[in-house]
Design a protein around this motif. Structure first.
Motif, PDB file in Angstrom:
ATOM      1  N   TYR A   1      17.778  29.061  11.110  1.00 55.22           N
ATOM      2  CA  TYR A   1      18.323  30.405  11.334  1.00 55.22           C
ATOM      3  C   TYR A   1      19.847  30.388  11.447  1.00 55.22           C
ATOM      4  CZ  TYR A   1      14.148  33.326  11.942  1.00 55.22           C
ATOM      5  OH  TYR A   1      13.012  34.055  11.733  1.00 55.22           O
ATOM      6  N   LEU A   2      20.406  29.303  11.975  1.00 52.99           N
ATOM      7  CA  LEU A   2      21.864  29.209  12.109  1.00 52.99           C
ATOM      8  C   LEU A   2      22.570  29.239  10.749  1.00 52.99           C
ATOM      9  CD1 LEU A   2      22.251  26.549  14.956  1.00 52.99           C
ATOM     10  CD2 LEU A   2      22.538  29.041  15.114  1.00 52.99           C
ATOM     11  N   HIS A   3      21.864  28.881   9.694  1.00 53.69           N
ATOM     12  CA  HIS A   3      22.442  28.887   8.347  1.00 53.69           C
ATOM     13  C   HIS A   3      22.313  30.245   7.658  1.00 53.69           C
ATOM     14  CE1 HIS A   3      23.270  24.597   7.989  1.00 53.69           C
ATOM     15  NE2 HIS A   3      22.169  24.409   8.687  1.00 53.69           N
ATOM     16  N   LEU A   4      21.542  31.145   8.243  1.00 56.56           N
ATOM     17  CA  LEU A   4      21.313  32.451   7.612  1.00 56.56           C
ATOM     18  C   LEU A   4      22.265  33.499   8.185  1.00 56.56           C
ATOM     19  CD1 LEU A   4      17.413  32.449   7.569  1.00 56.56           C
ATOM     20  CD2 LEU A   4      18.937  32.228   5.603  1.00 56.56           C
ATOM     21  N   PRO A   5      23.049  34.135   7.324  1.00 58.83           N
ATOM     22  CA  PRO A   5      23.977  35.166   7.801  1.00 58.83           C
ATOM     23  C   PRO A   5      23.221  36.324   8.463  1.00 58.83           C
ATOM     24  CG  PRO A   5      24.334  34.687   5.456  1.00 58.83           C
ATOM     25  CD  PRO A   5      23.105  33.948   5.890  1.00 58.83           C
TER      26      PRO A   5
ATOM     27  N   HIS B   1      11.862  27.388  21.383  1.00 56.55           N
ATOM     28  CA  HIS B   1      12.004  25.936  21.441  1.00 56.55           C
ATOM     29  C   HIS B   1      12.017  25.449  22.897  1.00 56.55           C
ATOM     30  CE1 HIS B   1      13.292  21.869  20.645  1.00 56.55           C
ATOM     31  NE2 HIS B   1      14.382  22.068  21.355  1.00 56.55           N
ATOM     32  N   LEU B   2      12.756  26.143  23.742  1.00 60.81           N
ATOM     33  CA  LEU B   2      12.799  25.770  25.164  1.00 60.81           C
ATOM     34  C   LEU B   2      11.427  25.904  25.810  1.00 60.81           C
ATOM     35  CD1 LEU B   2      16.216  27.308  26.291  1.00 60.81           C
ATOM     36  CD2 LEU B   2      15.679  24.885  25.811  1.00 60.81           C
ATOM     37  N   LEU B   3      10.703  26.960  25.448  1.00 60.49           N
ATOM     38  CA  LEU B   3       9.342  27.142  25.971  1.00 60.49           C
ATOM     39  C   LEU B   3       8.425  26.006  25.511  1.00 60.49           C
ATOM     40  CD1 LEU B   3       8.807  30.999  25.593  1.00 60.49           C
ATOM     41  CD2 LEU B   3       8.953  29.685  27.729  1.00 60.49           C
ATOM     42  N   ALA B   4       8.559  25.622  24.261  1.00 52.92           N
ATOM     43  CA  ALA B   4       7.726  24.527  23.731  1.00 52.92           C
ATOM     44  C   ALA B   4       8.018  23.219  24.455  1.00 52.92           C
ATOM     45  CB  ALA B   4       7.958  24.372  22.226  1.00 52.92           C
TER      46      ALA B   4
ATOM     47  N   THR C   1       5.040  17.757  17.773  1.00 52.43           N
ATOM     48  CA  THR C   1       5.352  18.375  16.483  1.00 52.43           C
ATOM     49  C   THR C   1       5.836  19.811  16.675  1.00 52.43           C
ATOM     50  OG1 THR C   1       3.658  16.978  15.468  1.00 52.43           O
ATOM     51  CG2 THR C   1       4.466  18.817  14.158  1.00 52.43           C
ATOM     52  N   MET C   2       5.251  20.517  17.624  1.00 55.16           N
ATOM     53  CA  MET C   2       5.686  21.898  17.895  1.00 55.16           C
ATOM     54  C   MET C   2       7.138  21.930  18.388  1.00 55.16           C
ATOM     55  SD  MET C   2       2.334  23.634  19.629  1.00 55.16           S
ATOM     56  CE  MET C   2       2.342  25.350  19.121  1.00 55.16           C
ATOM     57  N   ILE C   3       7.507  20.980  19.214  1.00 60.32           N
ATOM     58  CA  ILE C   3       8.887  20.918  19.717  1.00 60.32           C
ATOM     59  C   ILE C   3       9.849  20.707  18.554  1.00 60.32           C
ATOM     60  CG2 ILE C   3      10.494  19.496  21.069  1.00 60.32           C
ATOM     61  CD1 ILE C   3       8.119  19.081  23.062  1.00 60.32           C
TER      62      ILE C   3
ATOM     63  N   THR D   1       9.968  23.963  16.313  1.00 57.94           N
ATOM     64  CA  THR D   1      10.732  25.085  16.876  1.00 57.94           C
ATOM     65  C   THR D   1      12.233  24.813  16.821  1.00 57.94           C
ATOM     66  OG1 THR D   1      10.407  24.230  19.129  1.00 57.94           O
ATOM     67  CG2 THR D   1       8.869  25.948  18.360  1.00 57.94           C
ATOM     68  N   GLN D   2      12.629  23.556  16.991  1.00 61.42           N
ATOM     69  CA  GLN D   2      14.046  23.207  16.873  1.00 61.42           C
ATOM     70  C   GLN D   2      14.513  23.399  15.428  1.00 61.42           C
ATOM     71  OE1 GLN D   2      15.240  19.394  18.422  1.00 61.42           O
ATOM     72  NE2 GLN D   2      17.167  19.431  17.298  1.00 61.42           N
ATOM     73  N   THR D   3      13.691  23.030  14.467  1.00 57.88           N
ATOM     74  CA  THR D   3      14.046  23.173  13.057  1.00 57.88           C
ATOM     75  C   THR D   3      14.183  24.645  12.671  1.00 57.88           C
ATOM     76  OG1 THR D   3      12.892  21.105  12.573  1.00 57.88           O
ATOM     77  CG2 THR D   3      13.351  22.551  10.712  1.00 57.88           C
TER      78      THR D   3
END
Length: 181
Positions: A159-163, A176-179, A147-149, A152-154
């Protein structure tokens, strides 16, 4: 009596747990119904339409689509409020994390990206606490890691949608990579 008060508190905890779970399941059901093409109008009438191949993720939502998502969100949010009043346990934390995850999904469907990030982070916090609690008790933690993985991806995707949040997106991707490790 002290013993009688203790019994009342245990019963109250059980009642609150059931109420929180009902709200979580009802909100989850409404979300699933939306994803299957159901909507609710302001008179609470249920409607179904078969989503066409042309329905795009960024399409303008109808009032009925927004209505079912807002009701689902309210039920999920109620669940988190009730969970905060229940005696601490890893199961309560996992239920809260589940509710926040579903709230994030509703936020994403409504294109509310900042709220999506906020609810993901709250869910991730619950998962971290559940992880600490379960590790102390020697319990299995695979479900939490999985669930953590996903969470973190979500966060990264939201964030990619936020200017102006590219640095936050990069940080989220690193987490995400660390998770995943």
């Amino acid at each position: 009596d002290g013993q009688e008060d203790e019994v009342h508190l245990l019963v109250l905890d059980d009642v609150l747990s059931v109420l929180a779970e009902i709200n979580l399941r009802f909100g989850s059901l409404l979300l699933e119904m939306y994803l299957l093409g159901f909507t609710i109008d302001h008179a609470n009438n249920l409607h179904h339409h078969v989503p066409s191949g042309f329905d795009m993720p960024m399409q303008q939502l109808s009032e009925n689509q927004k209505q079912i998502l807002h009701i689902a969100f309210a039920k999920l949010e109620t669940s988190t409020v009730i969970h905060k009043k229940i005696k601490f346990s890893s199961d309560v934390l996992m239920s809260q994390a589940d509710a926040y995850s579903r709230m994030e999904t509703v936020n994403s469907l409504l294109h509310e990206w900042a709220l999506s990030v906020k609810h993901c982070k709250l869910g991730l916090s619950m998962l971290s606490s559940a992880l600490a609690h379960k590790s102390q008790n020697g319990e299995m933690m695979d479900e939490i890691f999985t669930t953590m993985i996903t969470t973190t991806q979500t966060i990264f995707e939201a964030y990619l949608h936020l200017p102006g949040e590219m640095e936050s997106a990069k940080d989220a991707f690193r987490r995400h990579l660390l998770a995943r490790q």
